[in-house]
Structures are given as structure tokens and as C-alpha cells.
Design a protein around this motif. Structure first.
Motif, PDB file in Angstrom:
ATOM      1  N   THR A 137      -9.601 -40.919  -6.673  1.00  0.00           N
ATOM      2  CA  THR A 137      -8.399 -41.640  -6.290  1.00  0.00           C
ATOM      3  C   THR A 137      -7.150 -41.128  -6.996  1.00  0.00           C
ATOM      4  OG1 THR A 137      -7.383 -43.841  -6.279  1.00  0.00           O
ATOM      5  CG2 THR A 137      -8.935 -43.408  -8.045  1.00  0.00           C
ATOM      6  N   ALA A 138      -6.048 -41.167  -6.284  1.00  0.00           N
ATOM      7  CA  ALA A 138      -4.752 -40.905  -6.916  1.00  0.00           C
ATOM      8  C   ALA A 138      -4.211 -42.194  -7.533  1.00  0.00           C
ATOM      9  CB  ALA A 138      -3.772 -40.366  -5.886  1.00  0.00           C
ATOM     10  N   ASN A 139      -4.948 -43.264  -7.369  1.00  0.00           N
ATOM     11  CA  ASN A 139      -4.585 -44.556  -7.970  1.00  0.00           C
ATOM     12  C   ASN A 139      -5.587 -44.906  -9.060  1.00  0.00           C
ATOM     13  OD1 ASN A 139      -2.153 -45.695  -6.541  1.00  0.00           O
ATOM     14  ND2 ASN A 139      -3.432 -45.084  -4.807  1.00  0.00           N
ATOM     15  N   GLY A 140      -5.693 -44.008 -10.020  1.00  0.00           N
ATOM     16  CA  GLY A 140      -6.668 -44.178 -11.099  1.00  0.00           C
ATOM     17  C   GLY A 140      -6.351 -45.337 -12.017  1.00  0.00           C
ATOM     18  N   GLN A 141      -5.182 -45.956 -11.835  1.00  0.00           N
ATOM     19  CA  GLN A 141      -4.861 -47.133 -12.656  1.00  0.00           C
ATOM     20  C   GLN A 141      -5.778 -48.300 -12.320  1.00  0.00           C
ATOM     21  OE1 GLN A 141      -3.078 -45.904 -10.220  1.00  0.00           O
ATOM     22  NE2 GLN A 141      -1.996 -47.423  -9.021  1.00  0.00           N
ATOM     23  N   PHE A 142      -6.420 -48.261 -11.147  1.00  0.00           N
ATOM     24  CA  PHE A 142      -7.405 -49.287 -10.796  1.00  0.00           C
ATOM     25  C   PHE A 142      -8.773 -48.709 -11.132  1.00  0.00           C
ATOM     26  CE2 PHE A 142      -3.802 -50.031  -7.784  1.00  0.00           C
ATOM     27  CZ  PHE A 142      -3.299 -51.138  -8.464  1.00  0.00           C
ATOM     28  N   LEU A 143      -9.473 -49.346 -12.052  1.00  0.00           N
ATOM     29  CA  LEU A 143     -10.564 -48.697 -12.781  1.00  0.00           C
ATOM     30  C   LEU A 143     -11.681 -48.169 -11.888  1.00  0.00           C
ATOM     31  CD1 LEU A 143     -10.625 -51.315 -15.646  1.00  0.00           C
ATOM     32  CD2 LEU A 143      -9.627 -49.037 -15.728  1.00  0.00           C
ATOM     33  N   PHE A 176      -5.666 -49.960 -21.761  1.00  0.00           N
ATOM     34  CA  PHE A 176      -7.113 -49.654 -21.778  1.00  0.00           C
ATOM     35  C   PHE A 176      -7.857 -50.992 -21.770  1.00  0.00           C
ATOM     36  CE2 PHE A 176     -10.941 -48.124 -24.364  1.00  0.00           C
ATOM     37  CZ  PHE A 176     -11.539 -47.508 -23.279  1.00  0.00           C
ATOM     38  N   PRO A 177      -7.972 -51.602 -20.577  1.00  0.00           N
ATOM     39  CA  PRO A 177      -8.495 -52.972 -20.529  1.00  0.00           C
ATOM     40  C   PRO A 177     -10.019 -53.051 -20.444  1.00  0.00           C
ATOM     41  CG  PRO A 177      -7.701 -52.322 -18.369  1.00  0.00           C
ATOM     42  CD  PRO A 177      -7.499 -51.137 -19.268  1.00  0.00           C
ATOM     43  N   CYS A 178     -10.702 -51.921 -20.671  1.00  0.00           N
ATOM     44  CA  CYS A 178     -12.161 -51.909 -20.463  1.00  0.00           C
ATOM     45  C   CYS A 178     -12.861 -51.340 -21.689  1.00  0.00           C
ATOM     46  CB  CYS A 178     -12.488 -51.099 -19.217  1.00  0.00           C
ATOM     47  SG  CYS A 178     -11.740 -49.468 -19.265  1.00  0.00           S
ATOM     48  N   GLY A 179     -14.131 -51.033 -21.561  1.00  0.00           N
ATOM     49  CA  GLY A 179     -14.916 -50.563 -22.692  1.00  0.00           C
ATOM     50  C   GLY A 179     -14.972 -49.043 -22.761  1.00  0.00           C
TER      51      GLY A 179
END
Ligand code: GLY
Ligand code: MN
Ligand code: MN
Length: 462
Positions: A224-230, A337-340
Motif C-alpha cells: 500500500t501507498a497508505n502505509g500509515q494504516f497498519l 508507533f501505535p503497535c508492538g
């Protein structure tokens, strides 16, 4: 399959760890897509595969620890079934390759379990993750479907995790095969990425690479070019120059072991200054985490170390402010960085996640946090030699999350919201590799492959 002795040894240890009772390991069934005969590619249950080794639908395995016996319930294909499929290996031959000799018709399983229950034998089972098995388990064990979760065997969960978490040399060989095919998938994405090509065109080709290598994808391709969505998947939209393409993909090899790698690269083959600055921060966090791997360190501490590197880089860039450690303690970095940092990897891409993160990644005394960010850290506990896991830091400019935090004034003492406006179309950067813990530290799995910004630019320029 591995040698029969591998499966025999695994089962011997499981039986000995459990001590008594019936260990029920159901295999998966074929699963219909839109009508019964049109099925999804078959995927065997990973714990069944680990202990019984047989990769075919509709078979179930019992280890009777009370009577020191093992029984496989399943049927040979009939001539009428083979009429459609062509000849397949006999169940007896496949069972023999896993060291299993006692095979009974699948129709005998319900009575067998009913008798165990009558004789007050304890039946140990795992939480089902498919609806059809929930219904079958409910009937076999006379437990309402909605009460199965309360009756699963924590002892069995723990005994299985204790074995599956530590990978043997022959398992590592299989994982490396999967990782190397995953590198081939990544190379294909880099070759194909260009302005005008759609995300789905590339994602489809990646799946073809995995299938051609004798297995399949280990999870649906994230490209994806929308990598801001995990975990955004691929869309039928053309790529554009100036975008960053985030490709997170994995192959599952013929033995069903998984790889899981992420690379992020510029569509027009050259990082802009802003892209390169963010990429380098992610790389530094990755490197700090990779260098910290050793037996005995808590993965949560490796995660926090990576978070601190991310925060320090963002502070240096002016997107955050204050002290990096304090920012991480407050949770301010989770805007980016909202994930692990990673998860176990093996027969499943998120290995053993069906057995429960609280058992796989944590312990009775060291529990998973419920805080935003840390609650998505699937692995927190002390690393042991033989653990295989991912390291996958990232920086994500999620405009929706930013807007909601900004409106609430959240962590305003650590975040320069005014500077973030320029990054609202940036996307996201993730870098992900697979490691095994050895006595001397972390060993990167797979053949050498570009990971710094310079290495990636050099590779895609060719
Ligand atoms: N591929 C999904 C993940 O990295 O967890
Ligand atoms: Mn991953
Ligand atoms: Mn991944």
C-alpha cells in the motif's frame, strides 16, 4: 514432513508434560468459500501439524495419556472421491510417516469421546477458532458452544507453547526457506513498483511467487501507498511518483512454516529528504532492537528501547520535543508507533496466536499491558534460545489519529502538532525482519537482503 521420530518425540514430551487425561487435537476441515464444493485453499491446524504432521482435511488426533496410546480418527478416500481429486497418498501411509499406527474411522470419534467422559477421563482441548469445529466440539463434549472458552485446557495450552516456542534446527531450516521466498516476493514488488501500476497488480504477483515456490502466502499481502494504516491491504489504485510503497508480505513454505518481512521504498526509486529522514529513524530503532537481542532480555524492554530510538529521532527532527525516555514513558510516541515491535513466528505468521497472546507472549506474573500501544505488543516476555520472532518498528503518520489527539491536546508537551501538518500525506514506513535467539544474540534469518535506505535505493536503481 519431518522424520517420524520428530513427531514421536514431540508427542512423547507432550504426553509426559500433561501426565494424564485425553489430549484432543482436531484437524481442520475443508472450508467453503461460497458453496460447499468451492473451497478455500486447505490449511491444517498448526498444533495438529506440529504433533501429527499430516496435512489433509477431516482427521482428528487423540493422545490418551491415561492409557499410553495414540489414535488417529479419519477415513481413506473412496473411489468416488478420488474420481474428482485423482489418487492421493493413503491415510495409513501418511500416518506411518508420522509414527502413528492406530487409525479408526472418523465416525468412531464421537463414541470414543463419550466413553472417555463416562469414565471420568479429563478431555483437554484448545479454544477453537473456526465455527464448524466449535459446533463439533460442543457435540462431542456435550458443552454449549458459548461455554467452550471457559473449559479449554490451560495446561494443554502451556504444554504446547513450551514446545512450539523453541524452534529446532530442522524447523529453522524450514523457516529460512519461507523467509527466502518472502525475499523473492519483496524483490518482485520492488521490480514492479512504478507510477501507474496498481497496488493489486503487484500484490497478485507476490502471491504467485509464494504459490510457485510450493506453498502459499502466510497472510494476505499488505501492499500500500497508505502505509500509515497498519494492516491496509492492496487496492486497485495506481501508484504515483513521490509515494512510499509499504510492502509487508510473507510466504508459507510447503511445510507450512512462515516468513514475514516488510520493506518500504519510494515508487520513483529515490527517497525524498523527508522520506529518508523518517526511514533512517526507523532503521536506527530496528538496529538498536536487533543488537539488543539475547537470551534473558524481556522483549518488552527491546520494544521500549526501539520506541526510545524512534522518539529521539523524531525529537531531533522537530516533530516531537522534550526528553525521549519521558516521552515514551508517557506514551507520546504511540501517535507515530501505535503497535508492538514484533511477534513470534513459526507455523503461524503470528505464531500460536490462537492459543492466546497472554500465554504465548506473557506469563502468569508478567502480564500484557492494557495501555494504548503496549496492548498491541504481542510478545513481551523474556527471550529464550530458539525463539523466532519479528522486529518491525515503524513510523506512521495517521491523519485521523493525529486529528483526534490534536483536538484533545493529547501529549501536547511532547508533540509539535504544527510541524505535523506537512506530514499528513506522508504515509508510513515499516522495516521488518525475522530473527532467532542464539546464545550469542539474535541471528537474522534468510539470505542477505537490502534494509538501509542506501541499500534499498541501490537495489531498486538496478
Ligand atoms: N504481517 C503482519 C505483521 O507484521 O504482523
Ligand atoms: Mn510481522
Ligand atoms: Mn509483517
Amino acid at each position: 514432513m519431518f522424520s517420524a521420530q520428530t513427531y514421536i518425540n514431540r508427542r512423547k514430551r507432550l504426553q509426559s508434560d500433561m501426565g494424564s487425561g485425553i489430549i484432543l487435537l482436531p484437524g481442520n476441515e475443508d472450508s467453503p468459500m461460497n458453496y460447499t464444493d468451492n473451497i478455500f485453499p486447505f490449511r491444517q491446524d498448526s498444533s495438529f501439524l506440529y504433533f501429527a504432521g499430516i496435512d489433509r482435511p477431516g482427521i482428528h488426533f487423540i493422545i490418551d495419556a491415561d492409557n499410553n496410546r495414540e489414535i488417529l480418527f479419519g477415513d481413506e478416500l473412496t473411489v468416488e472421491q478420488i474420481m474428482w481429486t485423482g489418487p492421493v497418498a493413503s491415510l495409513a501411509a501418511q500416518a506411518a510417516r508420522a509414527g502413528i499406527t492406530d487409525i479408526r474411522p472418523s465416525s468412531a470419534l464421537a463414541d470414543f469421546l463419550a466413553q472417555c467422559i463416562r469414565h471420568k477421563q479429563e478431555v483437554h482441548f484448545l479454544q477453537p477458532y473456526r465455527g464448524d469445529l466449535s459446533i463439533r466440539l460442543s457435540a462431542w463434549l456435550d458443552i454449549p458452544v458459548n461455554q467452550l472458552a471457559d473449559r479449554v485446557s490451560v495446561k494443554l495450552i502451556k504444554a504446547i507453547i513450551a514446545q512450539r516456542a523453541v524452534k529446532t534446527a530442522e524447523e529453522l531450516e524450514q523457516i529460512e526457506i519461507a523467509v527466502n521466498t518472502t525475499i523473492d516476493m519483496q524483490l518482485t514488488a520492488m521490480e514492479l513498483a512504478a507510477a501507474g501500476v496498481t497496488e493489486t497488480e503487484i500484490a497478485g504477483r507476490l502471491q504467485a511467487v509464494a504459490i510457485a515456490a510450493g506453498g502459499n502466502i502466510s497472510f494476505p499481502v499488505i501492499l500500500t501507498a497508505n502505509g500509515q494504516f497498519l494492516h491496509n491491504h492492496a487496492h486497485p489504485v495506481p501508484l504515483q511518483n513521490g509515494q512510499l510503497l509499504l510492502c509487508d508480505c510473507g510466504a508459507e513454505n510447503a511445510m507450512r512454516y512462515a516468513g514475514d518481512l516488510t520493506r518500504t521504498h519510494p515508487v520513483n526509486k529515490k527517497f525524498t529528504t523527508a522520506q529518508r529522514e523518517i526511514y533512517d529513524i526507523v532503521y536506527n530503532a530496528y538496529k538498536a532492537a536487533a543488537d539488543a537481542i539475547r537470551p534473558g532480555i524481556r522483549f518488552k524492554d527491546v520494544h521500549l528501547l526501539a520506541c526510545e530510538q524512534l522518539a529521539a529521532g523524531l525529537i531531533a527532527l522537530g516533530l516531537m520535543k522534550g526528553n525521549a525516555r519521558e516521552a515514551v514513558e508517557a506514551g507520546a510516541h504511540t501517535l507515530f508507533f501505535p503497535c508492538g515491535l514484533g511477534h513470534m513466528l513459526g507455523l503461524d505468521i503470528h505464531d500460536m496466536e490462537n492459543l492466546g497472546e497472554k500465554y504465548v507472549g506473557y506469563t502468569e506474573t508478567f502480564k500484557q499491558s492494557t495501555e494504548f500501544g503496549l496492548k498491541s505488543l504481542r510478545l513481551g516476555r523474556e527471550l529464550e534460545e530458539g525463539f523466532v520472532f519479528t522486529i518491525e518498528p515503524g513510523i506512521y503518520f495517521n491523519p485521523l489519529l493525529t486529528a483526534s489527539w490534536q483536538a484533545a491536546g493529547k501529549h501536547a508537551s511532547f508533540i509539535n502538532y504544527d510541524k505535523l501538518a506537512a506530514y499528513q500525506d506522508f504515509g508510513g514506513v515499516r522495516l521488518e525482519d525475522n530473527f532467532v535467539v542464539t546464545a550469542g544474540g539474535g541471528r537474522l534469518l534468510g539470505r542477505p537482503f537490502a534494509r538501509t535506505a542506501a541499500e534499498i535505493e541501490h537495489l531498486i536503481a538496478q
